[in-house]
Design an enzyme around this catalytic site. Structure first.
Site, PDB file in Angstrom:
ATOM      1  N   ARG A  49      -5.114   9.566  -5.297  1.00 36.53           N
ATOM      2  CA  ARG A  49      -4.315   9.282  -4.101  1.00 36.53           C
ATOM      3  C   ARG A  49      -2.871   9.717  -4.330  1.00 36.53           C
ATOM      4  O   ARG A  49      -2.299   9.478  -5.401  1.00 36.53           O
ATOM      5  CB  ARG A  49      -4.359   7.797  -3.763  1.00 36.53           C
ATOM      6  CG  ARG A  49      -5.755   7.286  -3.469  1.00 36.53           C
ATOM      7  CD  ARG A  49      -5.758   5.881  -2.923  1.00 36.53           C
ATOM      8  NE  ARG A  49      -4.986   4.961  -3.733  1.00 36.53           N
ATOM      9  CZ  ARG A  49      -4.891   3.663  -3.519  1.00 36.53           C
ATOM     10  NH1 ARG A  49      -5.540   3.133  -2.504  1.00 36.53           N
ATOM     11  NH2 ARG A  49      -4.180   2.874  -4.293  1.00 36.53           N
ATOM     12  N   SER A  62       0.808  -1.220   0.000  1.00 36.32           N
ATOM     13  CA  SER A  62       0.000   0.000   0.000  1.00 36.32           C
ATOM     14  C   SER A  62       0.843   1.272   0.000  1.00 36.32           C
ATOM     15  O   SER A  62       1.503   1.607   0.986  1.00 36.32           O
ATOM     16  CB  SER A  62      -0.973   0.046   1.186  1.00 36.32           C
ATOM     17  OG  SER A  62      -1.609   1.312   1.242  1.00 36.32           O
ATOM     18  N   TYR A 110       6.954   3.253   0.154  1.00 37.07           N
ATOM     19  CA  TYR A 110       6.808   1.854  -0.262  1.00 37.07           C
ATOM     20  C   TYR A 110       7.693   1.559  -1.469  1.00 37.07           C
ATOM     21  O   TYR A 110       8.438   0.576  -1.492  1.00 37.07           O
ATOM     22  CB  TYR A 110       5.342   1.551  -0.598  1.00 37.07           C
ATOM     23  CG  TYR A 110       5.147   0.193  -1.239  1.00 37.07           C
ATOM     24  CD1 TYR A 110       5.296  -0.973  -0.481  1.00 37.07           C
ATOM     25  CD2 TYR A 110       4.831   0.066  -2.596  1.00 37.07           C
ATOM     26  CE1 TYR A 110       5.129  -2.228  -1.057  1.00 37.07           C
ATOM     27  CE2 TYR A 110       4.660  -1.181  -3.176  1.00 37.07           C
ATOM     28  CZ  TYR A 110       4.814  -2.320  -2.414  1.00 37.07           C
ATOM     29  OH  TYR A 110       4.671  -3.567  -2.982  1.00 37.07           O
TER      30      TYR A 110
END
Length: 324
Positions: A283, A92, A155
């Site tokens: 996002r 994520s 990430y």
């Protein structure tokens, strides 16, 4: 060659880290079905015991609850192991932006612990999960290994760091490492719940429940969605790859490109639903378009994905219908 036709030594032992997670549990099941021993390591922070419930009573399967952040655990689980399939990580992009320190601890230090343990225990092959997110803001399509842009999230940085460590471990220590850059994997056991759930299972569950799903952005973002069976094939073919290919990374995808809004309406049609989605802001850290050049994996790993997006989505919808 189908991965089910691959032959390993009769007494081969596979260690799957993150083995109770989505990809890991599918790997465990596939290897057990091929007749080989599997040791599964998971701390159940994101993995679920229910994903491997059907394997727990199998004499060829060993479940160990433990954490890759503990080096002693990593060293212990690598004992007498031939192949490590390292899937343990926190995924994520949005969550990593909120929790960068935790991602460094799990994804970087945890992976380094596993590589060092594998080296010390003389493991034959170390295959690890990387991610298409390492391409960052590089605009070209299809994505090709060696053409990366600026990293857009913690990430992605953890995965890029793993790749550099793996390259070093192959060069300095002769540990055969193979990095698999997964592109938007989907299939059975993928969690549809929670704020950070992947989009396909989330859409399917919401539609089955007659809820209105939310699409971040305008829905015109595209992805190379990759069915889980193709990922299993890549992992097992990496286990028999030439040592000359060690230290490298490979795009693992189908090589297609699907737009999110099209997928949404296809799912509506498959499920017999007529629900318009809501749209929200994009996002942070997300890549707009993603499509893989898989020629390197074809050439060096013999990777030949058998499942198109259409094949995979049909199987996935059937599985969620039965299991949600």
């Amino acid at each position: 060659m189908n991965y089910k036709d691959i032959k390993f030594s009769e007494n081969s032992v596979f260690l799957v880290t993150g083995g109770a997670g989505f990809i890991g549990s599918n790997l465990c099941e596939a290897i057990i079905n091929m007749g080989y021993r599997v040791r599964c390591l998971d701390n159940l922070s994101t993995g679920k015991r229910e994903n491997v419930a059907n394997l727990l009573n199998n004499a060829m399967f060993e479940f160990i609850e433990g954490d890759i952040r503990n080096y002693d655990t990593c060293f212990s689980v690598c004992q007498n192991v031939d192949f490590v399939l390292h899937q343990a990580a926190w995924g994520s992009v949005p969550r990593s932006i909120e929790m960068p320190l935790l991602y460094e601890e799990i994804n970087i230090r945890g992976t380094l612990n596993m590589m060092e343990a594998a080296r010390q225990q003389k493991v034959k092959k170390f295959i690890y999960a990387s991610s298409s997110s390492v391409y960052g803001d590089h605009p070209s399509l299809p994505k090709k290994e060696g053409e990366e842009g600026n990293i857009l999230s913690p990430y992605a940085l953890t995965k890029r760091t793993n790749e550099e460590y793996a390259k070093l471990y192959s060069k300095l220590y002769r540990l055969d490492t193979y990095g698999l850059r997964y592109f938007n994997v989907f299939g059975k056991h993928q969690d549809p719940d929670g704020q950070y759930a992947a989009v396909i299972p989330k859409f399917i569950k919401q539609l089955l429940n007659n809820e209105q799903p939310t699409i971040n952005g305008d829905g015109k973002q595209s992805r190379d969605f990759t069915y889980i069976e193709n990922v299993i094939e890549a992992n097992l073919k990496a286990c028999i790859a030439s040592s000359e290919s060690a230290g490298q990374i490979f795009n693992i995808a189908y090589g297609g490109r699907e737009y999110l809004i099209d997928i949404y309406y296809n799912l509506c049609e498959s499920l017999g639903k007529n629900i318009e989605p809501k749209f929200a802001t994009e996002r942070a850290g997300d890549i707009k378009h993603s499509n893989a050049d898989i020629s390197k994996a074809r050439e060096l790993l013999g990777y030949d994905p058998q499942y198109s997006f259409a094949d995979g989505i049909k199987n996935a919808v059937e599985w969620y219908r039965e299991n949600l």
